[in-house]
Enzyme design. Structure first.
Site, PDB file in Angstrom:
ATOM      1  N   ASP A 143       5.864 -30.046   1.462  1.00 40.71           N
ATOM      2  CA  ASP A 143       5.567 -30.548   2.801  1.00 40.71           C
ATOM      3  C   ASP A 143       4.045 -30.625   2.942  1.00 40.71           C
ATOM      4  OD1 ASP A 143       5.137 -30.767   5.648  1.00 40.71           O
ATOM      5  OD2 ASP A 143       7.154 -29.976   5.958  1.00 40.71           O
ATOM      6  N   ILE A 144       3.525 -31.760   3.389  1.00 43.05           N
ATOM      7  CA  ILE A 144       2.070 -31.894   3.544  1.00 43.05           C
ATOM      8  C   ILE A 144       1.561 -31.223   4.823  1.00 43.05           C
ATOM      9  CG2 ILE A 144       1.837 -33.944   2.099  1.00 43.05           C
ATOM     10  CD1 ILE A 144       1.586 -35.569   4.747  1.00 43.05           C
ATOM     11  N   GLU A 178      11.860 -34.358  13.270  1.00 43.85           N
ATOM     12  CA  GLU A 178      10.571 -35.000  13.032  1.00 43.85           C
ATOM     13  C   GLU A 178      10.637 -36.270  12.193  1.00 43.85           C
ATOM     14  OE1 GLU A 178      11.522 -31.842  10.246  1.00 43.85           O
ATOM     15  OE2 GLU A 178      11.097 -31.596  12.353  1.00 43.85           O
ATOM     16  N   HIS A 223      17.129 -33.603   6.061  1.00 47.06           N
ATOM     17  CA  HIS A 223      16.285 -32.792   5.187  1.00 47.06           C
ATOM     18  C   HIS A 223      16.376 -31.315   5.527  1.00 47.06           C
ATOM     19  CE1 HIS A 223      13.774 -33.846   8.664  1.00 47.06           C
ATOM     20  NE2 HIS A 223      13.044 -32.767   8.405  1.00 47.06           N
ATOM     21  N   HIS A 237      14.053 -27.690   5.153  1.00 46.74           N
ATOM     22  CA  HIS A 237      12.765 -27.064   4.886  1.00 46.74           C
ATOM     23  C   HIS A 237      13.035 -25.747   4.166  1.00 46.74           C
ATOM     24  CE1 HIS A 237      10.293 -29.487   7.769  1.00 46.74           C
ATOM     25  NE2 HIS A 237      11.465 -29.630   8.366  1.00 46.74           N
TER      26      HIS A 237
END
Length: 132
Positions: A29-30, A88, A93, A95
């Site tokens: 994750d950026i 988001e 997805h 995390h």
């Protein structure tokens, strides 16, 4: 219109790739909340995780387990946590959040800064552990 995650999968947007197979993709994750924060996604674009077909959802979970094991082995965590919020980006997805100490904040609203060189190093460490 393709989501940002689809563009990452297709190589249109660069990423710090961890692993992929024919159905799933994992990358750093950026906007991490901990060093080594990984996103795990299906390659097929579905907005809501619970709209995934059962075999895809179970496969995503098993793929995430493999990545979480690699995070734990390579980064010395006490464990890896998981957050599935899905608001988001309109692409299902998970995390995977490395947990380094018991009182560590665990919320997507808390971002940390990780320098590019460290992101490259983290991606290499985790990716190597996935392949072992």
């Amino acid at each position: 219109m393709a989501s940002i995650f689809t563009k990452i999968i297709q190589g249109e947007i660069p990423c710090y790739k961890i692993a992929e197979d024919e159905r799933f993709f994992a990358f750093l994750d950026i906007n991490p909340i901990a060093e080594g924060h990984v996103l795990v996604i299906p390659k097929s674009e579905t907005d809501y995780i619970f709209d995934l077909e059962d075999d895809l959802l179970s496969g995503l979970t098993l793929f995430a387990k493999k990545i979480a094991t690699a995070i734990d082995l390579s980064l010395g965590t006490i464990r890896t946590g998981i957050i599935v919020e899905g608001l988001e980006v309109p692409h299902a997805h998970m995390h995977l959040i490395p947990i380094y100490f018991e009182e560590q904040p665990f919320t997507l609203s808390r971002k940390i800064e990780v320098k590019q060189e460290r992101m490259v190093e983290l991606a290499k460490l985790i990716s190597k552990a996935v392949k072992q």
